[in-house]
Design a protein around this motif. Structure first.
Motif, short mmCIF file in Angstrom:
data_model
loop_
_atom_site.label_atom_id
_atom_site.label_comp_id
_atom_site.label_asym_id
_atom_site.label_seq_id
_atom_site.Cartn_x
_atom_site.Cartn_y
_atom_site.Cartn_z
N ALA A 129 0.83 -1.21 0.00
CA ALA A 129 0.00 0.00 0.00
C ALA A 129 0.87 1.26 0.00
N VAL A 130 1.98 1.23 0.71
CA VAL A 130 2.83 2.42 0.81
C VAL A 130 3.56 2.68 -0.51
N VAL A 131 4.00 1.63 -1.18
CA VAL A 131 4.67 1.80 -2.48
C VAL A 131 3.70 2.46 -3.46
N GLU A 132 2.47 2.02 -3.44
CA GLU A 132 1.45 2.56 -4.34
C GLU A 132 1.14 4.02 -3.99
N LEU A 133 1.02 4.29 -2.68
CA LEU A 133 0.78 5.66 -2.22
C LEU A 133 1.93 6.58 -2.60
N GLU A 134 3.16 6.10 -2.38
CA GLU A 134 4.33 6.93 -2.67
C GLU A 134 4.47 7.23 -4.16
N ALA A 135 4.12 6.26 -4.99
CA ALA A 135 4.18 6.48 -6.44
C ALA A 135 3.22 7.62 -6.80
N ARG A 136 2.01 7.59 -6.22
CA ARG A 136 1.00 8.61 -6.53
C ARG A 136 1.43 9.98 -6.00
N VAL A 137 1.82 10.01 -4.74
CA VAL A 137 2.22 11.27 -4.12
C VAL A 137 3.49 11.81 -4.78
N GLY A 138 4.41 10.91 -5.14
CA GLY A 138 5.66 11.31 -5.78
C GLY A 138 5.42 11.94 -7.15
N ARG A 139 4.50 11.36 -7.92
CA ARG A 139 4.16 11.93 -9.24
C ARG A 139 3.58 13.33 -9.07
N ASP A 140 2.73 13.49 -8.06
CA ASP A 140 2.11 14.78 -7.79
C ASP A 140 3.18 15.82 -7.41
N ALA A 141 4.10 15.43 -6.54
CA ALA A 141 5.16 16.36 -6.12
C ALA A 141 6.02 16.75 -7.32
N HIS A 142 6.32 15.77 -8.18
CA HIS A 142 7.14 16.03 -9.36
C HIS A 142 6.43 17.04 -10.29
N ARG A 143 5.17 16.77 -10.57
CA ARG A 143 4.40 17.62 -11.49
C ARG A 143 4.31 19.05 -10.95
#
Lengths: 208, 208
Positions: A129-143
């Motif tokens: 669950a955390v890997v999936e959350l981090e991928a989502r949050v990480g993409r948002d931070a990058h954008r």
């Protein structure tokens, strides 16, 4: 939130009360993680801190994992919105973006997320669950960082510099959980901003 | 170490056996932290794993905190020696230093140190010892990185670039504890090596 909680319950529609309760639970979870760490955080403690009944808490978030995952996601997205969204074009723009990111990565939210990451490392169910959350949050931070810097991500080397910037602030955040050396951090970010202004490819005629 | 443990004990002088035992305990501690996390690591588990009697373990390291602090310090200094010390001047030197640092910050040692840092955040007695340890280990990493890059730290901006580099690899290390994205990391380090070669001030006539 406190104001809304103090209103006479009868005047507040059910949906709004439910949303306020949810939000109080998420904020209390981050506070608990910061004060007591992963092991010291329990759903009971969070309910008490949020002033929410055990039944209502269980209705919104059946397990500790649900609660912590929701808290880190909710608070991260809200904070990214607040901070990076405020940066405007003009002189000092790059340094302002770095200041906003550093604030995000050295605050209570980062500490709460760190507790979650470390717990997830040795807990397979939570890990997924955390890997999936981090991928989502990480993409948002990058954008948002790309937008805030006003750059074209497709220009050669820009993507890697944005990623390096996010890894840098994550590293600064980790150091800050032990000792908050704001002076050291400011010098590093000054230098990093100069590097980004020299190295980022910007559309012709567009200044930082 | 395994070889030395298999030798007939009578042939090995007491001092050497004691050093080998200490070393086995420290290595087993790092392994335990990586596999089981801070909460799942106990002195009993470490003694068993190291094949060292409980009495001998208590003699060397009376508490779990003593054991973990010694393990992280011992293994960090040894690894820094191994890795950064091997880099030689010549083409690709900067990238080689970054590769050595990334290996150090994305391996089991970093994971063990991370477990220690996060535990120390909410444990005042441990916190003091970890801050002191990190200051010492951090100075060592900084000095070795400056040497490996072959730069003069006093030249304007160099110190901050070295600090930023160490914070960057710490951030990469943290990301790696969740998902080991070696491809992403390699691209970031390629770009960062190019930035360092462009931005670091080197003595005249000295190439990377």
């Amino acid at each position: 939130m406190t104001t809304s909680a103090r209103r006479a319950p009868a005047r507040v529609p059910q949906e709004e009360r439910s949303r306020a309760m949810r939000s109080r639970l998420l904020v209390a979870t981050v506070e608990c993680l910061v004060e007591h760490g992963w092991a010291g955080t329990s759903t009971t403690l969070v309910s008490q801190r949020a002033g929410v009944s055990r039944g209502a808490q269980l209705h919104h978030f059946p397990t500790k994992n649900d609660l912590v995952l929701a808290a880190v996601e909710h608070v991260t997205l809200a904070r990214e919105d607040d901070l990076v969204g405020l940066v405007r074009a003009g002189a000092g723009r790059t340094r302002a973006v770095l200041a906003a990111l550093a604030e995000l990565y050295t605050g209570p939210l980062f500490t709460a997320a760190l507790e979650l990451w470390v717990a997830a490392r040795t807990d397979p169910a939570l890990h997924e669950a955390v890997v999936e959350l981090e991928a989502r949050v990480g993409r948002d931070a990058h954008r948002r960082t790309v937008e805030a810097l006003g750059i074209d991500e497709a220009a050669p080397g820009n993507r890697e510099l944005v990623q390096a910037t996010l890894d840098l602030v994550r590293g600064l955040g980790l150091a800050t959980t032990l000792t908050d050396d704001a002076g050291r951090r400011a010098h590093i970010l000054d230098r990093w901003a100069a590097v980004l202004d020299a190295e980022l490819v910007r559309p012709e005629g567009v200044l930082p």
